[in-house]
Scaffold this active site. Structure first.
Site, PDB file in Angstrom:
ATOM      1  N   ARG A  16      -6.918 -21.597 -13.335  1.00 25.64           N
ATOM      2  CA  ARG A  16      -7.904 -22.675 -13.499  1.00 25.64           C
ATOM      3  C   ARG A  16      -9.177 -22.414 -12.678  1.00 25.64           C
ATOM      4  O   ARG A  16      -9.793 -23.330 -12.135  1.00 25.64           O
ATOM      5  CB  ARG A  16      -7.307 -24.032 -13.146  1.00 25.64           C
ATOM      6  CG  ARG A  16      -6.238 -24.503 -14.108  1.00 25.64           C
ATOM      7  CD  ARG A  16      -5.721 -25.882 -13.709  1.00 25.64           C
ATOM      8  NE  ARG A  16      -4.977 -25.824 -12.458  1.00 25.64           N
ATOM      9  CZ  ARG A  16      -4.664 -26.865 -11.714  1.00 25.64           C
ATOM     10  NH1 ARG A  16      -5.046 -28.069 -12.075  1.00 25.64           N
ATOM     11  NH2 ARG A  16      -3.973 -26.724 -10.594  1.00 25.64           N
ATOM     12  N   HIS A 703     -15.422 -40.910 -17.738  1.00 19.83           N
ATOM     13  CA  HIS A 703     -15.567 -39.468 -17.787  1.00 19.83           C
ATOM     14  C   HIS A 703     -16.943 -39.022 -17.298  1.00 19.83           C
ATOM     15  O   HIS A 703     -17.274 -37.842 -17.343  1.00 19.83           O
ATOM     16  CB  HIS A 703     -15.324 -38.957 -19.206  1.00 19.83           C
ATOM     17  CG  HIS A 703     -13.911 -39.162 -19.663  1.00 19.83           C
ATOM     18  ND1 HIS A 703     -13.506 -40.322 -20.270  1.00 19.83           N
ATOM     19  CD2 HIS A 703     -12.810 -38.383 -19.556  1.00 19.83           C
ATOM     20  CE1 HIS A 703     -12.209 -40.239 -20.536  1.00 19.83           C
ATOM     21  NE2 HIS A 703     -11.771 -39.081 -20.117  1.00 19.83           N
TER      22      HIS A 703
END
Length: 763
Positions: A16, A703
């Site tokens: 990641r 978000h």
């Protein structure tokens, strides 16, 4: 010789790396150059990982989203960011998330937070894309910088590059107009930009370009079908060869159209449309290649290579060099590398293939086709043993679960009374004000929470210590909500790593990876659990945590669960039985948890079905069967409770207007949905559909780091009240708050509560 290629590769990195680089940059902890360096390093590594292929995709890497990348390549920027005078990457992040890095905002107050672009699901996957914004005045201007930079990097590394583009028709199909204009009217303006881009590739010496048109696997009316003819006729004078890529479904009535377009090759998803491969082979011109997606690009089970060769070998004999093979779609939807999974059960691990292993499978298939099966006999034998091991494993099938499924009847999905009667009983018990406020479930996953979880998993912290740490975080969440004045509280989900993985870890029939991360959007990654066998619930999963939280307050505390359809759709699912059967197994397991929560005195239970729409087949004609068993599964889960227990469900970032009748059929007492980014557009369905129950239209876009003002929230709720009677409206964010920071959450929720008070005064 057969040609191998790939449609796309996971961009986040095996560890990641992209996620952490993005978040570091956004927090002003690293520079823009450092972020770009990580991107360069990841691209180089991923190209090296794919070096065995004849053609390697270039342009599939994105710092946030490939559709947003295409919008910038086409010069289609929202008007609100066109005047920005800084770095283009910061402008890109403004569209993606409403704000870029903190240091990038300091140059001018006027260029701070802006409205982020609308985000929705990429076809029927759990990946979210930024919706292209269009209107009658939209103009397109080519910007080749991103692709030229990446092609230059690839060339220096000796990569045989195949640039990847989203095709012009699919790009418009994905977009939204804000002025009710016809999107296809923009096609004549768009096509010259594509033509110029293809000319640019030709000047760079590019041989093949992959142009993705997945809209072809959906039901298209005549004007959209005609648009494909218009578009590719206009691009027929190009000097590069085009591989038209379709995926995620069957072409059906569009097969003949796709085969006759003036392109140089066609890619078909043979996992979903294998029967169309032979048809395409007969219809395609003799000069065109046929690319077959023979490896599943969306699931993690090993391919049965011997069975695949049985149907590929005759095709290869017929087509010869015109046959290409690839995964069915981009490998964006799979984890990167299985070899790092040292803790995964060895038998289950032997059944799996992540992105790199799928490329190994592709190489075995190519070698078998080019040189005969004997050339890869050992690999084929090992594969056959793994396939047989899974097929015959006693761990997969549980007779008790199958017996429980057989006992399901209509009574499982039926509440004792209709909504109107239930609502009166619930109102008397809960005694909530008008415009009641709540949140969707999670609160920030702080560094303290992550540290305690990491210590617990490593054994450095025992269960007693972990429980103390989590109870401390739950108490904090409860006290913060009480101070804010919220009406229905949540425990904050401190103990949960993920809304699906948390439940999967406590259900029989699931396995878990350590590093099986998949990008959901931007820096958000999920680690889908692996559903390998029949599902059952050995013991209660959430009851003690919710009981502890309820003991900290006199206000109603929601029990928080993930619904069966979402657990199914956000897992790597079995491919050896119908999805409906697995969903019913999940429904029975979660139903047991619902009933245990009710027995514990919990009066409000939220069962999230964020992924309900995501599982819809891409063709509307196939929706009915899916919605039948999906809604039935939710009702089995939710409807064993008494009238007095209020059932909530939550859905996020999807288009719900066209399935609103099915949502109503779920018969939840309260639904909460995302509406903030779409400016309440998702409530348009209620203009024509009289939704009978209560609804919470999300008014805080979680978000984005932007903090909504009280006035903004009031305005959104007033729009909602034009469609839903005020007495049936709730005020809430559009999703959980785990990805945000407390210093963002507190002021946002203060404004939300203040807005609810304003609305009550004017009611």
């Amino acid at each position: 010789m057969i040609t191998t290629h790939n449609l796309g590769f996971p961009r986040i990195g095996a560890q990641r790396e992209l996620k952490f680089a993005l978040e570091s940059y956004w927090k002003n902890q690293s520079s823009r150059d450092e972020l770009k360096t990580v991107g360069t390093q990841l691209r180089a590594r991923h190209w090296q990982d794919q070096a065995r292929l004849d053609f390697v995709p270039v342009g599939d890497f994105a710092f946030y989203d490939q559709v947003l990348d295409m919008s910038f390549t086409l010069g289609n920027l929202p008007e609100r960011v066109r005047g920005f005078h800084g770095d283009s990457l910061d402008n890109y992040f403004r569209v993606a998330r409403g704000r870029s890095a903190q240091n990038a905002e300091q140059h001018a107050a006027c260029c701070g937070g802006v409205a982020a672009g609308e985000m929705t699901k990429w076809f029927d996957t759990n990946y979210h894309y930024i919706v292209p914004e269009l209107d009658a005045a939209t103009q397109f201007t080519l910007d080749t910088s991103r692709l030229v930079e990446q092609l230059g990097e690839a060339r220096r590394l000796g990569v045989n590059a195949k640039p990847v583009l989203i095709g012009p028709v699919t790009y418009l199909w994905l977009g939204k107009t804000k002025d009710d204009s016809d999107k296809l009217a923009l096609l004549p303006r768009l096509l010259p930009v594509y033509a110029a881009l293809l000319d640019h590739f030709a000047a760079l010496g590019i041989e093949w370009v992959q142009i993705d048109e997945p809209a072809l696997v959906t039901e298209l009316d005549a004007k959209w079908r005609d648009a494909f003819v218009t578009a590719y006729d206009a691009l027929s004078a190009r000097r590069v060869r085009l591989l038209l890529a379709t995926y995620f479904g069957q072409l059906r009535e569009n097969l003949d159209l796709a085969c006759k377009l003036p392109v140089d090759g066609l890619h078909i998803d043979a996992i979903n449309a294998r029967e169309e491969v032979s048809k395409a082979a007969c219809v395609l011109p003799d000069s065109a290649v046929l690319s077959v997606g023979a490896i599943n690009g969306r699931n993690i089970w090993k391919t049965d290579l011997n069975a695949t060769l049985e149907w590929l070998e005759p095709l290869h004999a017929s087509l010869g060099n015109r046959l290409w093979i690839a995964p069915s779609c981009s490998l964006l939807h799979t984890p990167v590398d299985l070899t790092s999974e040292e803790k995964l059960d060895a038998e289950i691990r032997s059944w799996l293939a992540f992105a790199l292993q799928k490329l190994d499978e592709l190489s075995v298939l190519a070698s078998a086709l080019n040189h005969g099966r004997a050339s890869v006999a050992d690999a084929l034998a090992a594969n056959a043993a793994a396939i047989e091991s899974r097929r015959t494993s006693t761990r997969v099938h549980n007779p008790a679960v199958k017996a429980a499924i057989a006992k399901i009847d209509a009574t499982f999905g039926r509440r004792a009374s209709a909504y109107a009667q239930r609502a009166q009983k619930q109102a008397a018990i809960l005694d909530l004000p008008a415009y009641p406020t709540t949140t969707i479930g999670s609160f920030p996953q702080t560094s303290e929470i992550r540290h305690a979880r990491s210590q617990f998993r490593s054994g450095a912290l025992d269960m007693a210590g972990y429980r103390i740490a989590m109870e401390r975080e739950i108490t904090r969440a409860v006290k913060e909500q009480e101070a804010l004045g919220l009406d229905v509280l949540v425990h904050g989900e401190a103990e949960r790593n993920d809304m699906v993985e948390y439940f999967g870890e406590q259900l029989d029939g699931y396995a878990f990876s350590q590093f099986g991360w998949v990008q959901s959007y931007g820096s958000r990654c999920v680690k889908p659990p692996i559903l390998f066998g029949d599902i059952s619930r050995p013991k209660a999963m959430t009851v003690e945590w919710i009981k502890y939280a309820q003991a900290q307050t006199n206000k109603p505390m929601k029990g928080m669960l993930t619904g069966p359809v979402t657990i199914l759709n956000w897992s790597f699912v079995r491919d050896d039985q119908p999805r409906s059967v697995s969903c019913h197994q999940l429904a029975l397991a979660i139903r047991e948890e619902v009933l245990d929560l009710e027995k514990a005195g919990v009066r409000v239970i939220q069962i999230d079905e964020a992924a309900l729409r995501e599982g819809l087949p891409l063709r509307r004609s196939q929706w009915g069967e899916y919605l039948r068993w999906a809604v039935e599964s939710f009702r089995i889960t939710a409807n064993g409770v008494r009238d007095e227990t209020q059932i909530h469900t939550h859905m996020c970032y999807s288009e719900f207007n066209d399935i609103i009748a099915s949502i109503a059929d779920m018969d939840a007492d309260v639904i909460t949905i995302e509406t903030s980014r779409s400016d309440m557009e998702l409530l348009d369905a209620f203009d024509e559909f009289s939704y009978p129950n209560q609804i919470g239209p999300g008014v805080y876009d979680i978000h984005s780091p932007n903090i909504p003002s009280q006035e903004h929230i009031v305005g959104l709720m007033k729009k909602a009240a034009e469609r839903i009677p005020a007495e049936r409206l709730w005020v809430n964010p559009d999703c959980g708050l785990k990805t945000r920071q407390w210093d963002e959450v507190i002021p946002a929720l203060k404004n939300m509560v203040a807005a609810a008070h304003t609305l009550r005064q004017s009611a």
